[in-house]
Write a protein that holds these residues in place. Structure first.
Motif, PDB file in Angstrom:
ATOM      1  N   ASP A 190       0.910  -1.132   0.200  1.00  0.00           N
ATOM      2  CA  ASP A 190      -0.122   0.551  -0.047  1.00  0.00           C
ATOM      3  C   ASP A 190       0.922   1.290  -0.071  1.00  0.00           C
ATOM      4  O   ASP A 190       1.143   1.368   0.434  1.00  0.00           O
ATOM      5  CB  ASP A 190      -0.847   0.198   1.597  1.00  0.00           C
ATOM      6  CG  ASP A 190      -2.277   1.126   0.768  1.00  0.00           C
ATOM      7  OD1 ASP A 190      -1.206   1.898   0.739  1.00  0.00           O
ATOM      8  OD2 ASP A 190      -2.400   1.452   2.341  1.00  0.00           O
ATOM      9  N   ALA A 192      -0.331   4.433   0.005  1.00  0.00           N
ATOM     10  CA  ALA A 192      -1.161   5.339   0.240  1.00  0.00           C
ATOM     11  C   ALA A 192      -0.314   5.995   2.636  1.00  0.00           C
ATOM     12  O   ALA A 192      -1.183   7.078   1.898  1.00  0.00           O
ATOM     13  CB  ALA A 192      -2.358   5.207   0.140  1.00  0.00           C
ATOM     14  N   ARG A 193       0.828   5.658   2.074  1.00  0.00           N
ATOM     15  CA  ARG A 193       0.976   5.546   3.703  1.00  0.00           C
ATOM     16  C   ARG A 193       2.211   6.633   3.881  1.00  0.00           C
ATOM     17  O   ARG A 193       3.023   7.162   2.745  1.00  0.00           O
ATOM     18  CB  ARG A 193       1.435   4.396   3.971  1.00  0.00           C
ATOM     19  CG  ARG A 193      -0.120   3.657   4.835  1.00  0.00           C
ATOM     20  CD  ARG A 193       0.223   1.685   4.488  1.00  0.00           C
ATOM     21  NE  ARG A 193       1.259   1.317   4.096  1.00  0.00           N
ATOM     22  CZ  ARG A 193       2.239   0.441   4.397  1.00  0.00           C
ATOM     23  NH1 ARG A 193       2.331   0.611   5.229  1.00  0.00           N
ATOM     24  NH2 ARG A 193       2.855  -0.411   3.458  1.00  0.00           N
ATOM     25  N   ASP A 194       2.632   6.946   4.776  1.00  0.00           N
ATOM     26  CA  ASP A 194       4.165   7.366   5.532  1.00  0.00           C
ATOM     27  C   ASP A 194       4.679   6.707   4.235  1.00  0.00           C
ATOM     28  O   ASP A 194       5.054   5.469   3.987  1.00  0.00           O
ATOM     29  CB  ASP A 194       4.252   7.402   6.799  1.00  0.00           C
ATOM     30  CG  ASP A 194       4.994   8.381   6.575  1.00  0.00           C
ATOM     31  OD1 ASP A 194       5.917   9.463   6.525  1.00  0.00           O
ATOM     32  OD2 ASP A 194       6.332   7.412   6.663  1.00  0.00           O
ATOM     33  N   ALA A 197       6.437   3.910   6.737  1.00  0.00           N
ATOM     34  CA  ALA A 197       5.920   2.483   6.138  1.00  0.00           C
ATOM     35  C   ALA A 197       5.989   2.447   5.306  1.00  0.00           C
ATOM     36  O   ALA A 197       6.501   0.531   5.051  1.00  0.00           O
ATOM     37  CB  ALA A 197       4.399   2.914   7.368  1.00  0.00           C
ATOM     38  N   VAL A 198       5.884   2.543   4.197  1.00  0.00           N
ATOM     39  CA  VAL A 198       6.431   1.817   2.999  1.00  0.00           C
ATOM     40  C   VAL A 198       7.499   1.415   2.582  1.00  0.00           C
ATOM     41  O   VAL A 198       7.774  -0.050   2.656  1.00  0.00           O
ATOM     42  CB  VAL A 198       5.536   2.695   1.848  1.00  0.00           C
ATOM     43  CG1 VAL A 198       6.105   1.854   0.524  1.00  0.00           C
ATOM     44  CG2 VAL A 198       4.178   3.358   1.544  1.00  0.00           C
ATOM     45  N   ASP A 201       8.265  -2.531   4.779  1.00  0.00           N
ATOM     46  CA  ASP A 201       7.204  -2.797   4.721  1.00  0.00           C
ATOM     47  C   ASP A 201       7.782  -4.044   3.511  1.00  0.00           C
ATOM     48  O   ASP A 201       7.913  -4.823   2.727  1.00  0.00           O
ATOM     49  CB  ASP A 201       5.947  -2.947   3.757  1.00  0.00           C
ATOM     50  CG  ASP A 201       4.813  -2.624   4.878  1.00  0.00           C
ATOM     51  OD1 ASP A 201       4.899  -3.142   6.361  1.00  0.00           O
ATOM     52  OD2 ASP A 201       3.624  -2.679   4.758  1.00  0.00           O
TER      53      ASP A 201
END
Length: 213
Positions: A190, A192-194, A197-198, A201
């Motif tokens: 995803d 669409a996050r900070d 955080a991307v 992952d």
């Protein structure tokens, strides 16, 4: 100590324009290097001297400059040079190749968006490339937000962004469909996050693939 494997690992990044995949490519390469891996960061079209020349042909100029068929040939030529001169030598040396786009982008942008030419793309790929990434990271993003980000860059390589929001929506659906088709190598993140955080992952996904290599 520098870490290599006998066969290397080929990681590609895919996603609609403005998804942040290029940023995540760079961040992953830096993170893996910090952990001692030998990394080659590259891109498509491009990644070798000849392929970079073709990049200028296909990403600049009028949106209708080339037919879809011509684009497929140009992208395949660029990819072949990239594979011969950059990707395969790096993998043979046991390095990690992190590539911003690969054949999946051609399957989408030329194979589907500009006509029903997916079969042509796959035939040329089988004949001239014959290699898929070991891991493909799909950075998923809302099409409208991605287009807004892409257009805000105001660079010279805006030929595909100029096709508009409809193409973005079609491409997102297409990439998600590819992720189902090639579920063994695709991982969806995803976007669409900070960014941190991307990136976390993405790194975890890459490290899992390295552990299995």
């Amino acid at each position: 100590m520098t870490k290599t494997s006998k066969t290397g690992l080929f990681i590609s990044f895919e996603g609609i324009d403005g998804s942040g995949k290029s940023t995540q490519c760079r961040r992953l390469a830096a993170a893996l290097e910090a952990k001692g891996h030998e990394v080659v960061l590259t891109r498509e079209p491009g990644g070798s001297a000849g392929a970079e020349e073709i990049r200028a042909l296909v990403l600049q100029g009028d949106p209708d400059r080339w037919s879809a068929e011509t684009e497929i040939l140009l992208f395949t030529a660029a990819r072949r040079d990239h594979l011969e001169r950059t990707i395969l030598p790096a993998l043979a040396a046991g390095k990690v190749v992190v590539c911003d786009r690969f054949a999946d982008s051609t399957r989408m942008y030329q194979g589907l968006s500009r006509g029903d030419l997916r079969g042509t793309v796959d035939q040329l790929h089988s004949l001239m490339i014959g290699r898929e990434p070991d891991l493909t990271v799909l950075i998923d993003m809302d099409p409208e937000e991605g287009l807004s980000r892409a257009l805000s860059r105001q660079g010279v390589e805006e030929r595909f962004e100029s096709f508009g929001a409809d193409l973005q929506k079609q491409m997102r659906a297409g990439f998600l469909s590819l992720a189902e088709e090639f579920a063994d190598r695709f991982r969806i993140i995803d976007g669409a996050r900070d960014m941190d955080a991307v990136a976390a992952d993405v790194l975890a996904t890459a490290e899992a693939a390295l552990a299995e290599a």
